[in-house]
Every structure is written in C-alpha cells, then in structure tokens.
Design an enzyme around this catalytic site. Structure first.
Site, PDB file in Angstrom:
ATOM      1  NE  ARG A 152     -32.241  -0.001  -5.181  1.00 33.84           N
ATOM      2  CZ  ARG A 152     -31.483  -0.389  -5.953  1.00 33.84           C
ATOM      3  NH1 ARG A 152     -30.464  -0.135  -6.398  1.00 33.84           N
ATOM      4  NH2 ARG A 152     -32.216  -1.342  -6.657  1.00 33.84           N
TER       5      ARG A 152
ATOM      6  CE  LYS B 163     -37.430  -3.842   0.168  1.00 31.90           C
ATOM      7  NZ  LYS B 163     -37.006  -3.491  -1.174  1.00 31.90           N
TER       8      LYS B 163
ATOM      9  NE  ARG C  55     -38.694  -6.068  -9.605  1.00 33.00           N
ATOM     10  CZ  ARG C  55     -38.114  -5.242  -8.854  1.00 33.00           C
ATOM     11  NH1 ARG C  55     -36.860  -5.715  -8.334  1.00 33.00           N
ATOM     12  NH2 ARG C  55     -38.421  -4.095  -8.485  1.00 33.00           N
TER      13      ARG C  55
HETATM   14  P1  ATP Z   1     -35.071  -3.547  -6.052  1.00 32.06           P
HETATM   15  O1  ATP Z   1     -35.153  -2.184  -6.899  1.00 32.06           O
HETATM   16  O2  ATP Z   1     -33.692  -3.773  -5.399  1.00 32.06           O
HETATM   17  O3  ATP Z   1     -35.676  -4.742  -6.667  1.00 32.06           O
HETATM   18  P2  ATP Z   1     -37.287  -2.766  -4.466  1.00 32.06           P
HETATM   19  O4  ATP Z   1     -38.164  -2.542  -5.684  1.00 32.06           O
HETATM   20  O5  ATP Z   1     -37.662  -3.647  -3.503  1.00 32.06           O
HETATM   21  O6  ATP Z   1     -35.694  -3.253  -4.837  1.00 32.06           O
HETATM   22  P3  ATP Z   1     -36.390  -0.496  -2.694  1.00 32.06           P
HETATM   23  O7  ATP Z   1     -36.150   1.020  -3.415  1.00 32.06           O
HETATM   24  O8  ATP Z   1     -35.229  -1.176  -2.298  1.00 32.06           O
HETATM   25  O9  ATP Z   1     -37.147  -1.285  -3.930  1.00 32.06           O
HETATM   26  O10 ATP Z   1     -37.756  -0.416  -1.660  1.00 32.06           O
HETATM   27  C1  ATP Z   1     -38.897   0.338  -2.078  1.00 32.06           C
HETATM   28  C2  ATP Z   1     -39.827  -0.858  -2.304  1.00 32.06           C
HETATM   29  O11 ATP Z   1     -39.994  -1.821  -0.984  1.00 32.06           O
HETATM   30  C3  ATP Z   1     -41.139   0.030  -2.368  1.00 32.06           C
HETATM   31  O12 ATP Z   1     -41.621   0.092  -3.594  1.00 32.06           O
HETATM   32  C4  ATP Z   1     -42.129  -1.261  -1.915  1.00 32.06           C
HETATM   33  O13 ATP Z   1     -42.451  -2.009  -3.151  1.00 32.06           O
HETATM   34  C5  ATP Z   1     -41.393  -1.938  -0.908  1.00 32.06           C
HETATM   35  N1  ATP Z   1     -41.564  -1.492   0.573  1.00 32.06           N
HETATM   36  C6  ATP Z   1     -41.886  -0.247   1.064  1.00 32.06           C
HETATM   37  N2  ATP Z   1     -42.054  -0.299   2.410  1.00 32.06           N
HETATM   38  C7  ATP Z   1     -41.770  -1.450   2.764  1.00 32.06           C
HETATM   39  C8  ATP Z   1     -41.633  -2.086   3.913  1.00 32.06           C
HETATM   40  N3  ATP Z   1     -42.052  -1.607   5.028  1.00 32.06           N
HETATM   41  N4  ATP Z   1     -41.258  -3.315   3.909  1.00 32.06           N
HETATM   42  C9  ATP Z   1     -40.966  -4.082   2.785  1.00 32.06           C
HETATM   43  N5  ATP Z   1     -40.981  -3.625   1.659  1.00 32.06           N
HETATM   44  C10 ATP Z   1     -41.580  -2.364   1.674  1.00 32.06           C
END
Ligand code: ATP
Length: 319
Positions: A116, A181, A314
């Site tokens: 995102r 995650k 968070r």
């Molecule tokens: P949110 O904003 O809901 O807290 P998020 O920060 O996890 O979610 P997303 O846009 O859902 O953000 O996912 C992108 C993020 O996920 C990246 O910035 C990184 O931190 C993490 N990420 C990237 N690749 C992977 C992966 N293969 N497995 C797990 N996490 C990943």
C-alpha cells in the site's frame, strides 16, 4: 535462462554437454547462464566435475494446468509469468487491453511488487505466491464494501487449512502469525465504483521463503511455520476455492454476514493501538469493525469509526 532452469528443476545432475545440446548453445554459454541464474534469481547450483550441474533443491514451478487440476471451483483463465514488475500492474494492463474478467495473473517473481501507499512487496523467484485476481463488479458500492477484508479472511482460512492455526487478521487486510506478517493484500480498482468497475484482488503470500534481508518488519512463511516446503500450485488452487466461496457469500449477503467471523479472527481486538493517517496519529482501543468493514476505535470515552486505504494500525507499547 529460464529454459535452462526448466531443464534443471528436477534437482538431478545434468552435464554441461547435455544442457548445451538441449538448448542449442555452447558449454561456455551454459556456464554463463548458470551464473546468471545464481546472481539474478538467487538460486544455488551445485557444480561437480564429471557429473555436471544440479540445483541445490528441486523446484516446482507454477503451472496453470496443475492449478486447475486441483481446484474444484475456479474456472478462470490463469496467466503465469516468469518475471514481471507486479501482478497487479499486469492485471491492470490486461484490463486496459480488453481482457474479459474473471482472470488470474501469477508470477514466479515480481521486480516491483506493490504494497500500500507505494511500499514494496518483496518477491523472490519461485518461493512465494504473487496473485492478482480480476473481477468485474456490477452491484455498485455494496459489492465493494469490506471486500479487502473478505479477501484477507479467505487467505487466512487457506493458511489455517494448511496447518497454520495461529494465522489471524490485522485491520484492514494483513494476515499475521503472532506479530509476523505472512501475507499482504492490495486491492486496486478501475472504472466507476458506483456503477460497473473492475477490481484487482492482489495477494502476496510467503510460502517457501526462508531468508531475506529485504523485509523491514517481522515476517514468516508457510515453510517457516510448518517446517515443510509447500507446493505453490496446490496453495493457489486452495486459495481460489476459498476465495470463490467467500466472494459468493459476500455478493449474496453483503459484508454484514461476514463481519462477526472477521472480528473473531482479529488479532488486535481489544488492543491499545495507534492509528496512523499520514502525519496524524490517533491513540485508541480497538472495539472491532462495523457492517461496512470500517474500524471502530474507542478514543477517550468516545467510539469513532475510521475507513479508507491510507490508514495503518500499530500496537502501542502499553497494549
Ligand atoms: P499497514 O500499513 O496495514 O500496517 P504494512 O505497513 O505492513 O501494513 P503493506 O502496504 O500492507 O504495509 O505492505 C508493505 C510492507 O510489508 C512493506 O513496507 C514491508 O514492511 C512489508 N513486506 C514487504 N514484503 C514482504 C513480504 N514478502 N512478507 C512480509 N512482509 C513484507
């Protein structure tokens, strides 16, 4: 280079001469391609004098035929790419070119996998699932309400079926095991949401990934959780069946019919959190979600409702 990989994927030894003959290239060209495989795709190849070359571990590549053989419900065409910028981006290009939904885009690797707000999804070759299902939505806004949460639920259930009983949800659409995650979801929309539009359901699931330096938060994979490698074709087939079942429920009864099940699986229910919206931060306690999938947060003594694609949760240290 990928033709060579397909010859090696059985995990057996192949002589340089046999590989060269199969590809119509010299032995030194084979050697160069092997080096490329190691550098570009991060694969490990054993080179043994007198025996030839062998992948350190056999590879199962994605196969549309295997997927449809194992899927009971999904009849959509499957496009498989060896390497692509992003399956969501490819799905959007295919819509623009007039390809009729439903269809599914998969890739062995993404060079610009999307999270995102322009964040990156780490997508190494042949280890994980990078999945974009394109649907045509005709029912207007109601068909879109809570849709990304529904996709999260289907992904979570698929992982639970594989034995990852601790898989749960984090609003709006992350799938976690504990704090780690394991899958991410990104929905992208084209057209008029109030009338006819196309939606791309983008899903990234960590399947066999065991190591990466690139992810900047805690993560895990099916393999790390179960101790076993898993066939990604089977996972894609299961996910398709599960998604299909949830999408039908959502279409027929709306998100309200799924709300309670989603909340039961929300790992952060009742937790003290900060909601991040750009530079703003709101502290509160998670009460749940409403009938549209929006977050209900207790801020002070007041319940407030939040929705929108720009919000991130968070955990607070005191939760
Ligand atoms: P949110 O904003 O809901 O807290 P998020 O920060 O996890 O979610 P997303 O846009 O859902 O953000 O996912 C992108 C993020 O996920 C990246 O910035 C990184 O931190 C993490 N990420 C990237 N690749 C992977 C992966 N293969 N497995 C797990 N996490 C990943």
């Amino acid at each position: 280079m990928l033709t060579l990989l397909k010859l090696l994927k059985d995990g057996r030894f192949h002589s340089g001469q046999a590989l060269g003959a199969a590809l119509g290239i010299s032995r030194s060209a084979v050697w160069k391609q092997l080096q490329q495989l190691e550098i570009e795709l991060g694969l490990s190849i054993h080179k043994v004098r007198g025996r030839g070359y062998q992948l350190a571990a056999p590879l199962t590549l994605l196969s549309a035929a295997e997927i449809s053989e194992h899927s009971a419900a999904c009849a959509w065409p499957v496009l498989v790419f060896d390497s692509i910028d992003s399956t969501n981006a490819q799905a959007l290009r295919s819509i623009e070119r007039g390809m009729a939904p439903p269809f599914l885009v998969l890739a062995e690797r993404q060079t610009a996998g999307r999270g995102r707000r322009g964040r990156k999804w780490v997508s190494p070759f042949a280890e994980n699932v990078y999945y974009s299902l394109v649907l045509r939505i005709e029912g207007g806004m109601r068909q879109l309400e809570g849709l990304s949460l529904v996709v999260g639920l289907a992904v979570m259930r698929t992982l639970q079926e594989l034995g990852i009983s601790g898989a749960g949800l984090k609003w709006p659409n992350d799938v976690l095991v504990g704090q780690k995650k394991i899958a991410g979801i990104l929905l992208e929309l084209v057209g008029d949401p109030a009338d006819v539009c196309h939606v791309v359901l983008g899903v990234g699931i960590n399947v066999n990934m065991q190591m990466t330096e690139e992810v900047d938060q805690q993560w895990t994979s099916v393999r790390l959780e179960t101790g076993k490698a898993f066939d990604r074709n089977l996972l894609v087939a299961h996910l398709g069946d599960m998604l299909q079942a949830y999408l039908i429920r959502h279409q027929e009864s709306g998100f309200a019919a799924i709300q309670a099940e989603w909340e039961q699986n929300h790992l952060w229910q009742g937790r003290a959190v900060s909601l991040i919206a750009g530079v703003n931060r709101i502290d509160g306690v998670v009460m749940g979600i409403n009938r549209q999938g929006a977050l209900r947060l207790k801020v002070g003594d007041v319940e407030k409702v939040f929705s929108g694609g720009e919000l991130s949760l968070r955990l607070r240290n005191d939760s």
